[in-house]
Design an enzyme around this catalytic site. Structure first.
Site, PDB file in Angstrom:
ATOM      1  N   HIS A  75       0.835  -1.204   0.000  1.00 24.76           N
ATOM      2  CA  HIS A  75       0.000   0.000   0.000  1.00 24.76           C
ATOM      3  C   HIS A  75       0.872   1.257   0.000  1.00 24.76           C
ATOM      4  CE1 HIS A  75      -3.115  -2.631   2.284  1.00 24.76           C
ATOM      5  NE2 HIS A  75      -3.545  -2.507   1.043  1.00 24.76           N
ATOM      6  N   LYS A 132     -17.463  -7.523   7.033  1.00 27.22           N
ATOM      7  CA  LYS A 132     -16.753  -8.416   7.941  1.00 27.22           C
ATOM      8  C   LYS A 132     -16.020  -7.603   9.006  1.00 27.22           C
ATOM      9  CE  LYS A 132     -12.865  -8.363   4.928  1.00 27.22           C
ATOM     10  NZ  LYS A 132     -12.140  -8.694   3.840  1.00 27.22           N
ATOM     11  N   ARG A 182      -2.095  -6.077  -8.292  1.00 24.40           N
ATOM     12  CA  ARG A 182      -1.006  -6.973  -7.915  1.00 24.40           C
ATOM     13  C   ARG A 182      -0.776  -8.045  -8.965  1.00 24.40           C
ATOM     14  NH1 ARG A 182      -3.301  -7.923  -2.057  1.00 24.40           N
ATOM     15  NH2 ARG A 182      -5.102  -7.315  -3.267  1.00 24.40           N
ATOM     16  N   SER A 225      -2.828  -7.572   3.198  1.00 25.19           N
ATOM     17  CA  SER A 225      -3.172  -7.381   4.613  1.00 25.19           C
ATOM     18  C   SER A 225      -3.545  -8.711   5.252  1.00 25.19           C
ATOM     19  CB  SER A 225      -4.347  -6.413   4.742  1.00 25.19           C
ATOM     20  OG  SER A 225      -4.003  -5.155   4.239  1.00 25.19           O
TER      21      SER A 225
HETATM   22  P1  ADP Z   1      -9.724  -3.771  -0.544  1.00 29.54           P
HETATM   23  O1  ADP Z   1     -10.082  -2.446  -1.089  1.00 29.54           O
HETATM   24  O2  ADP Z   1      -9.888  -4.873  -1.552  1.00 29.54           O
HETATM   25  O3  ADP Z   1     -10.243  -4.086   0.816  1.00 29.54           O
HETATM   26  P2  ADP Z   1      -6.964  -3.398   0.385  1.00 29.54           P
HETATM   27  O4  ADP Z   1      -7.196  -2.485   1.510  1.00 29.54           O
HETATM   28  O5  ADP Z   1      -6.243  -4.672   0.707  1.00 29.54           O
HETATM   29  O6  ADP Z   1      -8.185  -3.768  -0.439  1.00 29.54           O
HETATM   30  O7  ADP Z   1      -6.131  -2.674  -0.766  1.00 29.54           O
HETATM   31  C1  ADP Z   1      -6.482  -1.414  -1.257  1.00 29.54           C
HETATM   32  C2  ADP Z   1      -5.851  -1.225  -2.635  1.00 29.54           C
HETATM   33  O8  ADP Z   1      -4.461  -1.477  -2.570  1.00 29.54           O
HETATM   34  C3  ADP Z   1      -6.371  -2.150  -3.729  1.00 29.54           C
HETATM   35  O9  ADP Z   1      -6.380  -1.421  -4.930  1.00 29.54           O
HETATM   36  C4  ADP Z   1      -5.353  -3.250  -3.789  1.00 29.54           C
HETATM   37  O10 ADP Z   1      -5.307  -3.850  -5.073  1.00 29.54           O
HETATM   38  C5  ADP Z   1      -4.095  -2.466  -3.517  1.00 29.54           C
HETATM   39  N1  ADP Z   1      -3.055  -3.301  -2.935  1.00 29.54           N
HETATM   40  C6  ADP Z   1      -3.133  -4.148  -1.894  1.00 29.54           C
HETATM   41  N2  ADP Z   1      -1.967  -4.761  -1.646  1.00 29.54           N
HETATM   42  C7  ADP Z   1      -1.096  -4.284  -2.581  1.00 29.54           C
HETATM   43  C8  ADP Z   1       0.280  -4.556  -2.887  1.00 29.54           C
HETATM   44  N3  ADP Z   1       0.981  -5.455  -2.204  1.00 29.54           N
HETATM   45  N4  ADP Z   1       0.826  -3.872  -3.925  1.00 29.54           N
HETATM   46  C9  ADP Z   1       0.099  -2.996  -4.618  1.00 29.54           C
HETATM   47  N5  ADP Z   1      -1.194  -2.719  -4.398  1.00 29.54           N
HETATM   48  C10 ADP Z   1      -1.788  -3.352  -3.395  1.00 29.54           C
END
Ligand code: ADP
Length: 170
Positions: A17, A41, A90, A128
């Site tokens: 992130h 959730k 990703r 995460s």
């Molecule tokens: P969500 O919105 O699906 O609950 P997250 O909080 O895990 O997702 O992630 C928010 C954004 O960050 C999404 O666009 C996700 O694709 C991106 N993201 C998550 N992990 C990574 C990573 N390791 N590298 C690049 N982008 C990521």
């Protein structure tokens, strides 16, 4: 002024992130990280805690702000005067879902467009949920999340375990 929103659950924020945040913050004048109040959730960290952790790791980025939000992303964008939504990709597996969301959001508000940043290879496998899983077993998460939040995650993972024992969950 071009304002972008990077929405997500960030439960907790990872190096993946942070990489997207750093790169996106250079593409817009102001980047607002929108932390979802996820009704579906139960998250590990409350919305307020997730906001606080992201603020801590972005404190040196002057054009980055962090806020919680509920409801439709396009409404939040409109309210903030944002014209750009940022998402990270990703792997190919992220693509289908992200495409659908981006097209829906554009339909809901044609003034808002989504841009995708592809992950840096070294973080492509970081998520995460994997961080939460490793922390719950006391494994080493230090290479996956910013150093300043490592202890918060272990502490929370420990609390979750003891409340599961008390309530009989495992
Ligand atoms: P969500 O919105 O699906 O609950 P997250 O909080 O895990 O997702 O992630 C928010 C954004 O960050 C999404 O666009 C996700 O694709 C991106 N993201 C998550 N992990 C990574 C990573 N390791 N590298 C690049 N982008 C990521």
């Amino acid at each position: 002024m071009r304002i972008g929103i990077y929405p997500g659950s960030f439960d907790p924020v990872t190096q993946g992130h942070l990489d997207i945040i750093l790169r996106a913050s250079k593409l817009v004048d102001k980047l607002i990280i929108g932390v979802l109040i996820n009704g579906a959730k139960k998250p590990m960290f409350s919305m307020e805690e997730r906001v606080e952790l992201i603020r801590r790791v972005t404190k040196d980025l002057p054009n980055v702000e962090v806020e919680g939000f509920d409801g439709l992303l396009v409404d939040f964008a409109q309210q903030k005067g944002a014209s750009v939504l940022v998402r990270g990709l990703r792997a190919v597996t992220d693509f289908e879902y992200e495409l659908q969301i981006a097209q829906t959001n554009h339909k809901l508000n044609p003034l808002v467009d989504t841009i995708f940043l592809t992950t840096s290879v070294e973080y492509s496998y970081v998520s995460s949920s994997i961080v939460r899983e490793i922390a719950s077993y006391g494994g080493d998460i230090s290479q996956f999340v910013p150093e300043s939040i490592v202890d918060d995650i272990y502490k929370k993972a420990g609390e979750d375990k003891s409340s599961a024992r008390i309530s009989g969950r495992n």
